[in-house]
Scaffold this motif. Structure first.
Motif: not given
Length: 602
Positions: A61-84
């Motif tokens: 969108c031809s915009t620089d980082i300086e033009n960002l007023g806010l960044i919003r991130i998600n709540e992240a729960a990691p998931v690990i797969g394995d074999v028992a």
């Protein structure tokens, strides 16, 4: 006017949606970005991927980082797969060595039982002895055939051969007597000499019958009932093979070792439930479902499943710098599967498929950890960063930008590590659930059951269609249709099953047929996605019944799979539910739902 970036850190990808905010609440989305997630979801390693994805979207969108007023991130729960494992770590074999690696060109036919003798020591054998000759790679096939013919004429009863080179047919074609010959035995120098052995080669298109039957082995070696019980893993490993060898070794050569599967302790608000891994995945999930508000899940110490859960805690503790004991597991997905286990005593790197339970574990989301990521981003980018909200709730807001959608609505957000479901009513009230297990779990099952030892190859098998190369100029697709090509293929892929990936034909170098690969892939997707989606929708339904949900939108990376949407749509149609792939903002298909939803809550 200012720009706001919504960022969704997933197990596989990190996605960005950039919106232009005018007059306080008027939102106009201007671009999006997607890159592979760096590190395990919910850890500081994610920051590089966040910045890369953000820069990609800003460039669009031809915009620089300086033009960002806010960044919003998600709540992240990691998931690990394995074999028992249920039948654990080492297949049980006592007093036996076996070979059954199914070489493509064994020689001869039939079953022979005799004493193992090096071909260069036949001179010392008495004429009335019945022998199996051992032919190491230093021995030329012509010399081997001449030597066997010579001693057959002298009266030595040679009833079979075990060969290190790929010479089975070459030797067989030069013999005066047809005997079973098993070749391509990698570790032939370890075959014990002067021991009783049985060699079996089936006719073309057939399979061994004597040595794949525990009572057949018992007959050959005069075993009692207890000894017969111990050779069951050997016979199981030889089922379906065209050739096989079983050798009785001195007592104590191969030791038995067991590690129990173990029990899982599931702690809820009111009580702790215990379930044994050996009861299988359905019983485990029944107990998980019946436990109200899971606070933590642990495995029995000293067992296979206990080790698996401890590895999960150790990995997350190391990556997040949290205390080991403070890492809590909030959900698991258990799936019955099979895992190739190396045969103890095997001399051609043989494997046996053993029952196993695949488990994906989800670590409880830690807002403090996400705040650390937010603070680090703020310092690096000099932009205000805040945590935007729960993924499943944000995903449904993003899904509502799909043309033709409206409240009330339910969504299934199927990513790499987790499956989320949420439902929104006409009043805008949202109910959601975040569950362990999705695309990575399917890949793990395919990898385990096919014995690939390659996560990337298993991922390609999951994501792309298959075909069989039937000539150097045509292939037969997995749906049965035939496609011809003007240029010939590389001869190395002739008669191979291949993956059709982005215009390329990638060979799958395993013995499994295309039908078997298709079956394992489909069943893995059904076990994880179909079963899990029904579980998730049942939890968020106001009445607990899926039949009370009318419309479901499928979002997330796994919704792009060429089979999964159809499998889920077919399964939900039985409940009278209309389901289909989302198209976020009418542009991004099922991707970018969470990142978009985070911005709609600005």
């Amino acid at each position: 006017m200012k720009f706001v970036a919504g960022i969704d850190i997933g197990n596989a990808t990190t996605e960005v949606a950039i919106a232009k905010i005018e007059d306080g609440n008027k939102i106009e989305f201007v671009s999006s970005g997607i890159v592979k997630t760096t590190g395990i979801k919910g850890t500081k390693q994610n920051i590089k991927g966040v910045i890369d994805s953000l820069n990609q979207a800003l460039e669009k969108c031809s915009t620089d980082i300086e033009n960002l007023g806010l960044i919003r991130i998600n709540e992240a729960a990691p998931v690990i797969g394995d074999v028992a494992m249920e039948t654990i770590t080492e297949t049980i074999i006592t007093e036996s060595t076996m070979i059954g690696h199914n070489p493509s060109t064994p020689g001869g036919i039939g079953t022979g039982v005799g004493i193992t003798v090096d071909i260069e020591e036949l001179e010392s054998i008495k004429n009335n002895n019945t022998v199996i000759v051992i032919i190491l790679k230093k021995v030329d096939f012509e010399y081997a055939a001449k030597t066997i013919n010579k001693y057959l004429k002298k009266g030595v009863n040679i009833v079979g051969a075990i060969v290190q080179r790929d010479d089975g047919v070459l030797i067989n074609n030069r013999l005066d007597k047809v005997i079973p010959i098993v070749d391509e035995v990698t570790l032939l120098e370890k075959v014990p000499l002067n021991m009783k052995a049985a060699v079996e080669v089936a006719p073309q298109g057939g399979v061994v019958e004597v040595l794949s039957n525990p009572y057949g082995i018992a007959t050959v070696f005069n075993l009692n009932a207890e000894e017969t019980k111990l050779v069951v893993p050997i016979s199981r490993a030889l089922i379906g093979n065209r050739s096989a060898v079983v050798i009785k070794t001195p007592k104590g050569d191969v030791q038995e070792r067991r590690i129990p599967a173990g029990k899982i302790n599931i702690t809820g608000i009111r009580r702790t439930s215990v379930v044994d891994v050996e009861d299988g995945a359905s019983k485990i999930m029944e107990v998980v479902k019946s436990t109200v508000s899971i606070e933590d899940i642990k495995g029995e110490s000293g067992t296979n499943v206990g080790g698996m859960f401890e590895r999960v805690r150790q990995v997350m503790s190391k990556l997040t710098n949290q205390d080991f004991q403070s890492i809590k597991i909030q959900d698991i997905l258990a799936v019955d599967t099979f895992v190739p286990q190396k045969i103890v005593g095997g001399l051609a790197r043989e494997f046996s498929l053993e029952n196993a339970v695949g488990i994906a574990a989800m670590v409880k989301a830690d807002k403090l950890q996400m705040q650390i990521i937010a603070d680090e981003l703020k310092n690096k980018l000099s932009v205000e960063v805040e945590i935007g909200g729960v993924e499943a709730e944000m995903a449904i807001l993003g899904a509502l930008t799909t043309p033709g959608s409206n409240k009330p609505l339910a969504i299934l957000d199927m990513g790499a590590g987790s499956t989320d479901a949420s439902i929104i009513n006409k009043n805008g009230e949202i109910s959601s659930v975040h569950l362990a297990g999705a695309g990575n779990m399917v890949t793990m099952l395919i990898n385990s059951e096919l014995g690939l030892n390659s996560f990337d190859l298993a991922e390609d098998i999951k994501r792309y269609p298959l075909a069989k190369v039937e000539s150097l100029f045509h292939i037969r697709h997995e749906d049965g249709t035939v496609e011809f090509f003007e240029e010939h293929f590389d001869p190395s892929i002739f008669a191979r099953t291949v993956i059709l990936k982005e215009g390329n034909l990638i060979p799958i170098n395993i013995e499994a047929s295309i039908e078997k690969i298709k079956m394992i892939r489909k069943i893995a997707k059904e076990k994880v996605f179909v079963t899990h989606c029904i579980r998730a929708l049942s939890i968020v339904s106001p009445t607990g019944s899926i039949r009370d949900i009318e419309f479901v939108v499928l979002v997330g990376g796994s919704s792009l799979d060429f089979q999964v949407p159809q499998l889920i749509t077919d399964a939900l149609s039985k409940y009278g539910v209309v389901a289909g792939q989302g198209n976020i903002r009418g542009l991004d298909g099922p991707r970018n739902a969470v990142a978009t939803g985070i911005n709609t809550r600005y």
